[in-house]
Design an enzyme around this catalytic site. Sequence first.
Site, short mmCIF file in Angstrom:
data_model
loop_
_atom_site.label_atom_id
_atom_site.label_comp_id
_atom_site.label_asym_id
_atom_site.label_seq_id
_atom_site.Cartn_x
_atom_site.Cartn_y
_atom_site.Cartn_z
N LYS A 129 0.83 -1.21 0.00
CA LYS A 129 0.00 0.00 0.00
C LYS A 129 0.86 1.26 0.00
O LYS A 129 0.63 2.18 -0.77
CB LYS A 129 -0.92 0.04 1.23
CG LYS A 129 -1.87 -1.13 1.35
CD LYS A 129 -2.79 -0.99 2.55
CE LYS A 129 -2.10 -0.93 3.90
NZ LYS A 129 -1.45 -2.19 4.31
N ARG A 176 -9.13 1.47 9.24
CA ARG A 176 -8.70 0.10 9.50
C ARG A 176 -9.76 -0.66 10.29
O ARG A 176 -9.55 -1.84 10.60
CB ARG A 176 -7.42 0.16 10.34
CG ARG A 176 -6.21 -0.49 9.71
CD ARG A 176 -5.10 -0.31 10.73
NE ARG A 176 -3.89 -1.00 10.44
CZ ARG A 176 -2.89 -0.51 9.71
NH1 ARG A 176 -2.99 0.65 9.12
NH2 ARG A 176 -1.79 -1.19 9.58
N ARG A 197 11.83 -6.10 4.65
CA ARG A 197 11.63 -4.67 4.34
C ARG A 197 12.69 -3.79 5.00
O ARG A 197 13.00 -3.94 6.17
CB ARG A 197 10.23 -4.28 4.84
CG ARG A 197 9.89 -2.83 4.65
CD ARG A 197 8.40 -2.64 4.57
NE ARG A 197 7.71 -2.79 5.85
CZ ARG A 197 6.38 -2.66 5.97
NH1 ARG A 197 5.63 -2.43 4.92
NH2 ARG A 197 5.83 -2.80 7.14
N ARG A 207 12.14 -1.44 10.41
CA ARG A 207 11.11 -0.89 11.28
C ARG A 207 10.96 -1.78 12.50
O ARG A 207 10.96 -2.99 12.39
CB ARG A 207 9.79 -0.85 10.51
CG ARG A 207 9.06 0.46 10.65
CD ARG A 207 7.90 0.50 9.71
NE ARG A 207 6.76 -0.26 10.23
CZ ARG A 207 5.61 -0.38 9.59
NH1 ARG A 207 5.46 0.19 8.42
NH2 ARG A 207 4.63 -1.06 10.12
N ARG A 229 -0.22 -8.71 13.43
CA ARG A 229 -0.81 -7.69 12.56
C ARG A 229 -1.70 -8.33 11.50
O ARG A 229 -2.75 -7.80 11.15
CB ARG A 229 0.29 -6.84 11.91
CG ARG A 229 0.78 -5.72 12.85
CD ARG A 229 2.21 -5.33 12.62
NE ARG A 229 2.49 -4.77 11.32
CZ ARG A 229 3.72 -4.69 10.78
NH1 ARG A 229 4.76 -5.16 11.45
NH2 ARG A 229 3.89 -4.15 9.61
P1 ADP Z 1 1.41 -2.01 8.18
O1 ADP Z 1 0.29 -1.75 7.23
O2 ADP Z 1 2.68 -2.42 7.51
O3 ADP Z 1 1.06 -2.97 9.30
P2 ADP Z 1 1.33 0.77 9.19
O4 ADP Z 1 2.54 1.61 9.06
O5 ADP Z 1 0.15 1.14 8.34
O6 ADP Z 1 1.81 -0.71 8.95
O7 ADP Z 1 0.84 0.75 10.71
C1 ADP Z 1 1.70 0.39 11.76
C2 ADP Z 1 0.93 0.28 13.06
O8 ADP Z 1 0.35 1.56 13.38
C3 ADP Z 1 -0.26 -0.68 13.06
O9 ADP Z 1 0.14 -2.01 13.35
C4 ADP Z 1 -1.14 -0.08 14.15
O10 ADP Z 1 -0.69 -0.41 15.43
C5 ADP Z 1 -0.94 1.41 13.98
N1 ADP Z 1 -1.95 2.02 13.07
C6 ADP Z 1 -1.73 2.58 11.85
N2 ADP Z 1 -2.88 3.03 11.29
C7 ADP Z 1 -3.86 2.72 12.17
C8 ADP Z 1 -5.29 2.88 12.17
N3 ADP Z 1 -5.93 3.44 11.13
N4 ADP Z 1 -5.98 2.44 13.26
C9 ADP Z 1 -5.37 1.88 14.30
N5 ADP Z 1 -4.04 1.69 14.36
C10 ADP Z 1 -3.28 2.09 13.32
#
Ligand code: ADP
Length: 208
Positions: free
Chosen positions: A13, A88, A122, A153, A164
Amino acid sequence: MKLMFVGPPGAGKGTQAAVVSEKHGIPHISTGDMLREEIKNGTQLGTKAKSYIDAGDLVPDDVIIGMVQQRISRPDAQKGFILDGFPRTVVQAEALEGIVKLDKVFNIDADDEALVRRICGRRICKDCGAIFQAAQLDSSQSCLKCGGQMRIREDDNEETVRQRLKVYKQKTKPLIDFYDERGLLYNVVSESIEDTTKEIMDVLSKME
Ligand code: ADP
Ligand code: ZN
């Protein structure tokens, strides 16, 4: 154009959003990046979010919704944006509907083992934020875009990744039906990064 990318962690994404953002001149709004910035700056919000992120769980809806609401009210987001990692949960999607109307939602998927492999490989540039796979880099492991140092990360370890993925299936996957019912969903079928970009660009060019 107001776009949203949905899909499991590691589906690409962020990579796709960065390309579309550059080509269409609209901001890439990644809630994950915003939260990591808050953590880096040691803000109250960052401190609250960190424990959830480290565990691979979702940060509470109210925190995220407030943060996104502020971000999309800024001038640069008025003609469009790309949401990456938000909404999400169904609660977040319903809140978003009350703020703004999306034009299209792209669903990008891949199978679990590919996702785990990709996330564990990554690497992110400390300087420009570009994302690459460790296998793409040479022995110096420096950024292919700016030569900067690459890092891993903190939440990109196998244990957190599996959590996740579990959270994605339980809480985020229902959004696919949510947006399908609203006629906004486009399911990406391409598998490679390049083909996915082409497929998305193609859909977008027909929308203008
Ligand atoms: P990825 O899609 O690779 O898991 P992101 O960078 O989008 O990683 O998100 C990392 C973390 O940040 C998630 O595992 C969550 O804990 C938090 N997070 C990000 N966006 C949201 C959201 N919209 N709602 C709740 N938690 C979020
Ligand atoms: Zn770089």
